[in-house]
Motif scaffolding. Structure first.
Motif, short mmCIF file in Angstrom:
data_model
loop_
_atom_site.label_atom_id
_atom_site.label_comp_id
_atom_site.label_asym_id
_atom_site.label_seq_id
_atom_site.Cartn_x
_atom_site.Cartn_y
_atom_site.Cartn_z
N GLU A 31 43.94 49.37 79.20
CA GLU A 31 45.30 48.95 78.84
C GLU A 31 45.27 48.13 77.55
OE1 GLU A 31 49.06 46.30 80.49
OE2 GLU A 31 47.26 46.56 81.70
N ILE A 32 46.04 48.54 76.57
CA ILE A 32 46.19 47.79 75.31
C ILE A 32 47.48 47.00 75.40
CG2 ILE A 32 46.30 47.93 72.81
CD1 ILE A 32 43.67 48.91 73.99
N GLU A 33 47.34 45.67 75.42
CA GLU A 33 48.52 44.82 75.58
C GLU A 33 49.31 44.66 74.29
OE1 GLU A 33 46.80 41.26 77.21
OE2 GLU A 33 47.11 41.96 79.27
N GLY A 34 48.69 44.95 73.16
CA GLY A 34 49.41 44.82 71.90
C GLY A 34 48.53 45.16 70.72
N VAL A 35 49.17 45.57 69.63
CA VAL A 35 48.48 45.83 68.36
C VAL A 35 49.07 44.88 67.33
CG1 VAL A 35 47.98 47.53 66.57
CG2 VAL A 35 48.11 48.25 68.96
N GLU A 36 48.21 44.13 66.66
CA GLU A 36 48.69 43.11 65.72
C GLU A 36 47.99 43.27 64.38
OE1 GLU A 36 48.85 38.21 65.26
OE2 GLU A 36 47.79 39.16 66.93
N LYS A 37 48.77 43.22 63.33
CA LYS A 37 48.21 43.24 61.98
C LYS A 37 47.69 41.84 61.66
CE LYS A 37 49.17 44.36 57.15
NZ LYS A 37 50.18 44.82 56.16
N VAL A 38 46.46 41.75 61.18
CA VAL A 38 45.85 40.46 60.90
C VAL A 38 45.18 40.50 59.53
CG1 VAL A 38 45.41 39.90 63.32
CG2 VAL A 38 43.68 41.12 62.02
N GLU A 39 44.92 39.32 59.02
CA GLU A 39 44.14 39.18 57.80
C GLU A 39 42.83 38.51 58.15
OE1 GLU A 39 48.51 39.05 56.97
OE2 GLU A 39 47.19 37.68 58.07
N THR A 40 41.85 38.70 57.28
CA THR A 40 40.56 38.06 57.53
C THR A 40 40.67 36.55 57.49
OG1 THR A 40 40.08 38.37 55.17
CG2 THR A 40 39.16 39.98 56.72
N ILE A 41 41.73 36.05 56.84
CA ILE A 41 42.05 34.63 56.89
C ILE A 41 43.46 34.51 57.44
CG2 ILE A 41 42.49 32.55 55.52
CD1 ILE A 41 40.29 33.42 53.64
N LYS A 42 43.63 33.71 58.48
CA LYS A 42 44.93 33.59 59.14
C LYS A 42 46.00 33.18 58.14
CE LYS A 42 47.40 33.43 62.99
NZ LYS A 42 47.59 34.59 63.85
N GLY A 43 47.09 33.95 58.10
CA GLY A 43 48.16 33.67 57.16
C GLY A 43 48.03 34.41 55.86
N GLY A 44 46.84 34.96 55.58
CA GLY A 44 46.64 35.77 54.38
C GLY A 44 46.71 35.01 53.07
N ASP A 162 43.21 43.23 55.03
CA ASP A 162 44.05 43.47 56.21
C ASP A 162 43.25 44.22 57.27
OD1 ASP A 162 46.21 42.27 55.03
OD2 ASP A 162 47.03 44.15 54.23
N ASP A 163 43.63 43.97 58.51
CA ASP A 163 43.01 44.67 59.64
C ASP A 163 44.02 44.71 60.76
OD1 ASP A 163 41.23 45.96 61.28
OD2 ASP A 163 39.76 44.35 61.38
N TYR A 164 43.69 45.40 61.82
CA TYR A 164 44.52 45.42 63.03
C TYR A 164 43.63 45.04 64.21
CZ TYR A 164 48.20 47.83 60.45
OH TYR A 164 49.19 48.16 59.55
#
Length: 831
Positions: A31-44, A162-164
């Protein structure tokens, strides 16, 4: 658990988007609870730019602040107040402009706003490395090389990518999926089975020869290992690496860890966390120079031993806790948390790597005892792969030599006295297809199994013999293999028959659920609120309890906590917990009820207990309980506040019994003998003396135990006994009697100990045909009544359904009533 999309693609060659992976994994049992776009540093690093300090002057009203003007590539420079000791004119720096969010954790941040510091306007902030998650230093602001371009977004300068992340809900049976390679295995299996792909997991190469310390070919400086508890530690793999250089990790490693929510610490610790997230095998790195005696001993410590963990908290060890020790003292709680003294620091030069397989039950219990939930314990308590420890330690050692240098000292120590073999499971095609509800083509079955690393040992026309990988600790039966095949094939690909089959069924009458609903409706309509409590409770309620002995409690073998270590014998204590909880939230007037079960261990000889069935060892009974406290009515200008009393509770108990046509003539009311009630009553059957209901005021000692400072009235109905006592005949219609009823009143003087229930019992036994109702309408004690006596005003309703009663008949009945009341209760007529 977080899985990085980019990191996952290092092990499986796929062009699926993050959201397509979400669907694929969810429909394959992860079960995948969510997909979130992230940066290698929080806030980008949004609103953060490269800047140049033009001027720097001391603040006139501060001994440590500086007034600076900063060129950020805009038309006008910014005025910024800076407290860093190393700020100077001409420096290239990192400037957070107004609107920048500075993250202090994954979820918490503060925003840069225009303001004043000691009267001086500040339009931004010059940042230190740790404030922007670009390093660990907080000694001062970051000073960049002279060629850093002014005005360039920091995001571009520091190559923020960017990553997910896919948030995977790992259930207790999916220990094989607690890593990127574990999830990649499912992706490969699904794509090969459903899309006829030919993919394989791209495992990292660990066959490269490790660099060995040539100055110590005999490995005399290698850390020795002794396992004193092989049942708790079936396999222990270790390796000594000397002359490493502990420093900050390279960007690629820090970026991967940050993406999955881990904070980079140093290259050695980061590598152990990287391997953990890569393959699911927890590793621990010790400072080898802090291992006194040069030996690691896996053993338990005496109960009460103090131990300071990495977070600086002193914890008291239990005799059941498995510890990683040196010959003198413990260094680490095995599989859970490291110690403060033996951890790797920036000054470490020699390390000892640990890669072990610990008993899952032992780790789970230790983790719960100390309230420690770590990434390592999360995996160990679900069951790691015992046959991957050497691979994991080689992977970590190669990375350490790549990023921190160092030489291996001696061979890998691998204590594995009893090899854990791969389980073998035989499957029969007819049975598995019957369980699936569909006959899946055998080539797809083979593809699914092989993609999951399940080896097909042999195959014939009837079925297969399979060898299960040790990473799948939950697969050891034929039905488990069916589940693996079905989730990879896709549950949504199993067609179902649209026909609806049904059959006639005759339910039990009266319907127990309907009876329960009738009682619930009555209570709810009369202002009660239903509560539902956990059947688990704490054993301390029953210690020294005469009514509910502690030795009759049903013990929980693996309790979640000391507060939930037995099953409740009574609904009383859990209900009082609700009452107290509500009182603590300023709700003082309460009317509560609960349907629930009580669980009792039957008194049997220990020698006979093993041979008894579960139904004979334990008794499980259904109860209905009531709780009333505070005022009877809510605050109102029209109704005067009136405290709840015993009779307010009694009326609801009697109404419930009457609603279900329990023959009141079969019941007798006697004083309750339970110690948790004061001035209580018990309704019991005359023939069997089985108590149907008890009610009364909760005794003061019981209230004190629950820290309840207000009177509470409690009733308990044995619901199972009530259901058995329900009349079997249906309610039938009768006409309203044609002949009138007659009322006669008696003022009876009785001793104070006599109850109305006794008067009613005598009356009904005296006249069973004509007496329809007995009611109490007044109680008097005072002038004209002797000490120790009271006056009851009682009404008697007489009626004959066949004719009108005459005075002679009425007088005869009343005379008999007076005579029997006087003879049995010493009652006299008040003059």
């Amino acid at each position: 658990m977080k899985i990085s999309y980019n990191w996952l693609k290092d092990y499986v060659n796929t062009t699926l988007s993050p959201h397509e992976l979400d669907d694929l994994l969810t429909f394959s049992g992860l079960e995948i609870e969510g997909v979130e776009k992230v940066e290698t540093i929080k806030g980008g690093l949004e609103h953060v730019v490269i800047a140049e300090v033009l001027t720097c002057e001391p603040h006139p009203d501060s001994d440590h602040l500086h007034l600076t003007t900063v060129n950020v590539g805009a038309a006008e420079p910014l005025h910024i107040v800076c407290g860093a000791p190393n700020v100077a004119a001409g420096q290239k720096v990192v400037c957070a402009m107004i609107g920048t969010k500075i993250y202090t954790s994954d979820t918490e941040f503060y925003e840069i706003k225009k303001g004043k510091l000691r009267g001086a306007v500040s339009e931004g902030m010059l940042c230190a490395a740790d404030e922007l998650q670009l390093g660990n230093s907080h000694d001062g602001i970051m000073v960049l090389p002279d060629d850093a371009p002014v005005g360039m977004p920091a995001r571009d300068y520091f190559n923020v990518k960017d990553d997910y992340t896919l948030e995977v809900a790992i259930t207790a049976n999916r220990s094989d999926a607690t890593s990127h390679i574990g999830v990649a295995r499912d992706v490969v299996a699904v794509l090969n089975t459903r899309n006829d792909a030919h993919l394989a997991i791209q495992w990292p190469d660990v066959d490269t020869t490790l660099t060995v310390n040539q100055k110590d070919p005999a490995a005399s400086n290698a850390i020795k290992v002794t396992v004193e508890e092989p049942e708790l530690c079936p396999r222990y793999t270790g390796l000594t690496i000397r002359n490493v250089k502990v420093q900050e990790s390279p960007d690629w490693l820090k970026d991967k860890l940050r993406t999955v929510g881990l904070r980079p610490i140093n290259n050695i610790v980061d590598i152990t966390n990287f391997v953990l997230m890569e393959v699911g095998q927890p590793l621990h790195a010790f400072d080898a120079d802090c291992i006194d005696g040069g030996e690691v001993v896996v053993r338990r410590q005496p109960a009460g031993t103090p131990f300071v963990t990495l977070d600086g908290v002193e914890r008291i060890l239990d005799a059941r806790d498995l510890m990683i020790c040196n010959p003198r003292e413990p260094m680490c709680i095995a599989g859970v948390f490291g110690g403060q003294k033996s951890g790797v620091t920036m000054q470490t030069t020699n390390v000892f790597l640990e890669s072990a397989y610990f008993n899952p039950v032992s780790i789970r219990k230790t983790s719960k005892r100390h309230g420690l939930k770590t990434d390592a314990s999360f995996r160990y308590e679900r069951g790691c792969d015992p046959n991957i420890t050497e691979w994991a330690i080689r992977r970590a050692a190669l990375l350490i030599q790549q990023l921190a240098g160092g030489e291996v000292c001696g061979d890998i120590v691998d204590l594995y006295p009893k090899t854990i073999e791969r389980a073998e499971v035989a499957i029969n095609y007819h049975r598995i297809f019957s369980l699936m509800g569909k006959e899946i083509p055998l080539p797809l079955v083979r593809t699914a199994l092989r993609s999951l690393d399940i080896e097909i040992v042999s195959e014939d026309a009837e079925g297969m013999l399979l060898r299960i990988p040790t990473c799948k600790v939950d697969v050891y039966r034929e039905c488990d293999v069916v589940e693996e095949i079905m989730r990879i094939y896709g549950y949504n690909n199993i067609e179902f028959d649209e026909r609806l089959n049904t059959c006639l069924a005759y339910g039990v009458k009266p319907n127990p659920q309907k009876i329960k609903n009738i009682a619930s409706d009555y209570l709810t309509n009369n202002g009660f609120n239903e509560i539902m409590n956990n059947s688990l409770t704490k054993s301390s309620y029953y210690d020294g309890n005469a009514d509910f002995p502690a030795d009759r409690c049903v013990q929980i073998l693996n309790p979640l906590s000391k507060e939930l270590n037995v099953m409740r014998q009574t609904l009383l204590y859990s209900g009082l917990e609700c009452v107290v909880y509500n009182m603590n939230h300023k709700i003082f007037s309460q009317k509560l009820y609960e349907f629930g079960r009580g669980y009792v261990r039957n008194a049997v000889e220990d020698a006979d207990e093993a041979s008894l069935s579960v139904t004979k060892k334990y008794t499980e009974t259904q109860h209905l309980s009531f709780f009333m406290t505070g005022n009877l009515h809510g605050e109102s200008w029209k109704i005067k506040a009136e405290a709840v009393d015993f009779y307010d509770l009694k009326v609801h108990v009697v109404n419930i019994l009457r609603r279900f046509r329990i023959p009141m003539g079969r019941l007798q009311v006697v004083p309750s003998t339970v110690s948790y009630l004061s001035e209580g009553l018990c309704y019991q059957f005359r023939d069997s003396h089985k108590p149907l209901a008890v009610l009364g005021r909760v005794a003061r000692p019981t209230l004190q135990t629950m820290d309840c400072k207000q009177e509470v009235f409690y009733a308990d109905i044995d619901w199972d006994l009530l259901l058995k006592s329900l009349p079997s005949k249906e309610v039938t219609f009768t006409e309203i009697p044609k002949f009138p009823e007659v009322r006669r009143d008696l003022a009876l003087v009785v001793e104070k100990s006599v109850t109305f229930a006794q008067i009613e019992e005598v009356a009904r036994n005296t006249e069973k045909k004509l007496l329809k109702e007995v009611s109490l309408f007044d109680v008097y004690m005072g002038k004209g009544i002797a000490e120790g006596y009271k006056s009851y005003a009682v009404s008697f309703i007489l009626q004959d359904k066949d004719k009108t009663l005459n005075d002679k008949q009425i007088d005869t009945v009343m005379s008999k009533l007076q005579k029997n009341l006087q003879a049995q209760l010493n009652a006299t007529i008040r003059g």
